[in-house]
Design an enzyme around this catalytic site. Sequence first.
Site, PDB file in Angstrom:
ATOM      1  N   LYS A   1       8.235  11.725  15.779  1.00  0.00           N
ATOM      2  CA  LYS A   1       9.162  12.742  16.772  1.00  0.00           C
ATOM      3  C   LYS A   1      10.483  13.171  16.105  1.00  0.00           C
ATOM      4  CE  LYS A   1      11.421  12.689  21.129  1.00  0.00           C
ATOM      5  NZ  LYS A   1      10.973  14.182  21.678  1.00  0.00           N
TER       6      LYS A   1
ATOM      7  N   ILE B   1       0.751  -1.222   0.020  1.00  0.00           N
ATOM      8  CA  ILE B   1       0.154   0.056  -0.003  1.00  0.00           C
ATOM      9  C   ILE B   1       0.966   1.274  -0.058  1.00  0.00           C
ATOM     10  CG2 ILE B   1      -1.684   1.329   1.360  1.00  0.00           C
ATOM     11  CD1 ILE B   1      -2.906  -1.255   2.451  1.00  0.00           C
TER      12      ILE B   1
ATOM     13  N   LYS C   1      -2.790  -0.749  16.594  1.00  0.00           N
ATOM     14  CA  LYS C   1      -3.619   0.452  15.723  1.00  0.00           C
ATOM     15  C   LYS C   1      -4.306   1.295  16.493  1.00  0.00           C
ATOM     16  CE  LYS C   1      -2.006  -1.203  11.583  1.00  0.00           C
ATOM     17  NZ  LYS C   1      -0.921  -0.241  10.714  1.00  0.00           N
TER      18      LYS C   1
ATOM     19  N   SER D   1      -3.818   2.941   9.654  1.00  0.00           N
ATOM     20  CA  SER D   1      -4.321   2.177  10.680  1.00  0.00           C
ATOM     21  C   SER D   1      -4.955   0.967  10.127  1.00  0.00           C
ATOM     22  CB  SER D   1      -5.169   3.137  11.398  1.00  0.00           C
ATOM     23  OG  SER D   1      -5.469   2.778  12.536  1.00  0.00           O
TER      24      SER D   1
ATOM     25  N   ILE E   1      -7.087  -5.025   1.401  1.00  0.00           N
ATOM     26  CA  ILE E   1      -6.599  -4.601   0.226  1.00  0.00           C
ATOM     27  C   ILE E   1      -6.163  -5.613  -0.734  1.00  0.00           C
ATOM     28  CG2 ILE E   1      -5.257  -2.928  -0.866  1.00  0.00           C
ATOM     29  CD1 ILE E   1      -7.652  -1.597   0.765  1.00  0.00           C
TER      30      ILE E   1
ATOM     31  N   ASP F   1      15.265   0.721  10.478  1.00  0.00           N
ATOM     32  CA  ASP F   1      14.456   0.151  11.149  1.00  0.00           C
ATOM     33  C   ASP F   1      13.610   0.931  12.133  1.00  0.00           C
ATOM     34  OD1 ASP F   1      12.943  -1.465  13.153  1.00  0.00           O
ATOM     35  OD2 ASP F   1      14.474  -3.204  12.965  1.00  0.00           O
TER      36      ASP F   1
HETATM   37  P1  NAP Z   1       3.589  -4.660   3.748  1.00  0.00           P
HETATM   38  O1  NAP Z   1       3.805  -4.520   2.090  1.00  0.00           O
HETATM   39  O2  NAP Z   1       4.254  -6.006   4.224  1.00  0.00           O
HETATM   40  O3  NAP Z   1       4.232  -3.199   4.143  1.00  0.00           O
HETATM   41  C1  NAP Z   1       4.644  -2.934   5.525  1.00  0.00           C
HETATM   42  C2  NAP Z   1       6.078  -2.366   5.205  1.00  0.00           C
HETATM   43  O4  NAP Z   1       6.651  -2.167   6.573  1.00  0.00           O
HETATM   44  C3  NAP Z   1       7.126  -3.203   4.538  1.00  0.00           C
HETATM   45  O5  NAP Z   1       7.404  -2.383   3.490  1.00  0.00           O
HETATM   46  C4  NAP Z   1       8.075  -3.552   5.322  1.00  0.00           C
HETATM   47  O6  NAP Z   1       9.542  -3.311   4.746  1.00  0.00           O
HETATM   48  C5  NAP Z   1       8.027  -2.497   6.478  1.00  0.00           C
HETATM   49  N1  NAP Z   1       8.588  -2.774   7.781  1.00  0.00           N
HETATM   50  C6  NAP Z   1       8.118  -3.648   8.448  1.00  0.00           C
HETATM   51  N2  NAP Z   1       8.674  -3.892   9.594  1.00  0.00           N
HETATM   52  C7  NAP Z   1       9.407  -2.711   9.567  1.00  0.00           C
HETATM   53  C8  NAP Z   1      10.442  -2.099  10.718  1.00  0.00           C
HETATM   54  N3  NAP Z   1      10.798  -2.570  11.752  1.00  0.00           N
HETATM   55  N4  NAP Z   1      10.878  -0.909  10.276  1.00  0.00           N
HETATM   56  C9  NAP Z   1      10.921  -0.289   9.119  1.00  0.00           C
HETATM   57  N5  NAP Z   1       9.987  -0.824   8.270  1.00  0.00           N
HETATM   58  C10 NAP Z   1       9.290  -1.992   8.403  1.00  0.00           C
HETATM   59  O7  NAP Z   1       2.117  -4.655   3.772  1.00  0.00           O
HETATM   60  P2  NAP Z   1       0.767  -3.825   3.312  1.00  0.00           P
HETATM   61  O8  NAP Z   1      -0.270  -4.842   3.422  1.00  0.00           O
HETATM   62  O9  NAP Z   1       0.911  -2.936   2.030  1.00  0.00           O
HETATM   63  O10 NAP Z   1       0.516  -2.954   4.632  1.00  0.00           O
HETATM   64  C11 NAP Z   1       0.787  -1.641   4.668  1.00  0.00           C
HETATM   65  C12 NAP Z   1      -0.055  -0.722   5.797  1.00  0.00           C
HETATM   66  O11 NAP Z   1      -1.171  -0.990   5.643  1.00  0.00           O
HETATM   67  C13 NAP Z   1       0.430  -1.377   7.348  1.00  0.00           C
HETATM   68  O12 NAP Z   1       0.536  -0.194   8.056  1.00  0.00           O
HETATM   69  C14 NAP Z   1      -0.920  -2.351   7.508  1.00  0.00           C
HETATM   70  O13 NAP Z   1      -1.008  -2.516   8.927  1.00  0.00           O
HETATM   71  C15 NAP Z   1      -1.608  -1.459   6.800  1.00  0.00           C
HETATM   72  N6  NAP Z   1      -3.238  -2.033   6.476  1.00  0.00           N
HETATM   73  C16 NAP Z   1      -2.974  -3.111   5.493  1.00  0.00           C
HETATM   74  C17 NAP Z   1      -4.361  -3.763   4.987  1.00  0.00           C
HETATM   75  C18 NAP Z   1      -4.154  -4.810   3.814  1.00  0.00           C
HETATM   76  O14 NAP Z   1      -5.182  -5.246   3.431  1.00  0.00           O
HETATM   77  N7  NAP Z   1      -3.064  -5.016   3.145  1.00  0.00           N
HETATM   78  C19 NAP Z   1      -5.441  -3.604   5.843  1.00  0.00           C
HETATM   79  C20 NAP Z   1      -5.287  -2.645   6.811  1.00  0.00           C
HETATM   80  C21 NAP Z   1      -4.194  -1.777   7.130  1.00  0.00           C
HETATM   81  P3  NAP Z   1      10.799  -4.159   5.452  1.00  0.00           P
HETATM   82  O15 NAP Z   1      10.497  -5.528   5.483  1.00  0.00           O
HETATM   83  O16 NAP Z   1      11.890  -3.906   4.137  1.00  0.00           O
HETATM   84  O17 NAP Z   1      11.130  -3.513   6.561  1.00  0.00           O
END
Ligand code: NAP
Length: 274
Positions: free
Chosen positions: A135, A29, A170, A152, A199, A75
Site C-alpha cells: 500500500k 532468500i 501465505k 509465498s 531452500i 518493521d
Molecule cells: P530469513 O532469512 O529469516 O528471512 C526473513 C526476513 O524477514 C529476515 O531478513 C527478517 O529480518 C525479516 N523480518 C522478519 N520479521 C520482520 C518484520 N516484522 N519487519 C521487517 N522484516 C522482518 O528467512 P528465509 O528462509 O530466507 O525466508 C525468506 C522468505 O522465503 C520468507 O517469506 C519465507 O516465508 C519464504 N520461504 C522460505 C523457504 C525456505 O526454505 N527458506 C521456503 C518457502 C518460503 P529482521 O529479523 O532483521 O527483521
Amino acid sequence: MTAVSSNTIFKDNIFAGKVLLCSGGGSGICRGLTEAMVRHGAKAVIISRSKDKLEKAADEMRKATGGVVLCAAADVRKPDQVEAAVKFTIEKLGRIDYLINGAAGNFLAPFQGLSYNAFRTVIEIDLLGTFNLTKAASEHIKASKGSILNISATLYYTGLPYQQHAGSAKAAIDALTKHWAVELGPFGVRVNGIAPGPIADTEGMDRLGALLEVESIPLQRLGSVKDIENATVFLFSDAASLITGVTLVVDGGQWLNPRNPAYPAMVLNPISKI
Ligand code: NAP
Ligand code: COA
C-alpha cells in the site's frame, strides 16, 4: 559504475535505471534476490527490523556487485515505518519499479503450543506486512509501471501440520497476488508470487527441515537461493510481460509428493513448543 556480471542466462543490464524495494532483503532468500537484481543493473533498498544486519548485508552486496544497495530499518507491521522506508527510497533513488515482499516469521508449533499472540504475530508479519508495504509503495509502482513479487510458500496446499499460522498467512498473500493483479493490471503493473520449496542454507529450512524427507522430492534435491533468483529475474523481466496473478512454485515438485517423516507421531504426541 557497471555492476559485476550477473552470471545467469539473462542479460546483465536488463534492470538498469530501475529501483527495487525488498523486505527481508538483509538475509536468506531475499538477500539473494536483491543481489541478483543489483547484478542485473537495478539499485536497491532493503528493509527489515535489524539495522545492523541490513547494513552488513548491504555493505557486502555493494562490495560483491559494485552496485547501489541502501538500507531502511522498518518493521513491516508498522505502517508509519514502512511509509518512512518508501519515502527514504524515493528521496535517495527517485522511484520504485520493483517490490519484493519477503519479510516473514515462522516456527514449528502444534495447535496447543501456538498461543493467540504467536498466531497473530505471524499473520501480522507475513500478511499485514505484505499489505502495508505494498500500500505504501503502490502509487510509485503505478507511476513506473513496475511489478510486485510476493514470496509465498506451498505449506497450505497440503495442510502441513505445525504450520497453520504461516500457511494461512501465505494463502492470504496468494489471494492478494490475484486481487492486485486484477486491480493494478490496467495501470501496467504486474503482480506475481513465488512459492519456494525447501531452500538449502536458509533460516526457513533450519526451522522447518524436520518435516521434510529430501528423497521424496521428485527432482531429488533441495532448492538453492539461486533457483529463486532465476525465477525472480524472469518474473520481473520483459520475458514475463504477459504474466500476472500467478504464484510460481519453485520446489522440484516437493509439494506434489510430500512425505513427512515426523507424521503422525508429531500430531499424536506433540511437544508444546519446538
Ligand atoms: P530469513 O532469512 O529469516 O528471512 C526473513 C526476513 O524477514 C529476515 O531478513 C527478517 O529480518 C525479516 N523480518 C522478519 N520479521 C520482520 C518484520 N516484522 N519487519 C521487517 N522484516 C522482518 O528467512 P528465509 O528462509 O530466507 O525466508 C525468506 C522468505 O522465503 C520468507 O517469506 C519465507 O516465508 C519464504 N520461504 C522460505 C523457504 C525456505 O526454505 N527458506 C521456503 C518457502 C518460503 P529482521 O529479523 O532483521 O527483521
Ligand atoms: N513456538 C511457539 N510459539 C512461539 C515460537 C515457537 N517456536 N517462537 C515464538 N513464539 C511465540 C512467542 O512465545 C510469542 O507468543 P506469547 O506472547 O504468547 O508468548 C509470539 O510467538 C511472538 O513472539 P515474539 O518473539 O515476541 O515475536 P517477534 O515479533 O519478536 O518475532 C518471530 C517474530 C517469533 C516469528 C521470530 O521467530 C522472528 O523474528 N522470525 C524472523 C525470522 C524467521 O522466522 N525466518 C524464517 C522465515 S520462513
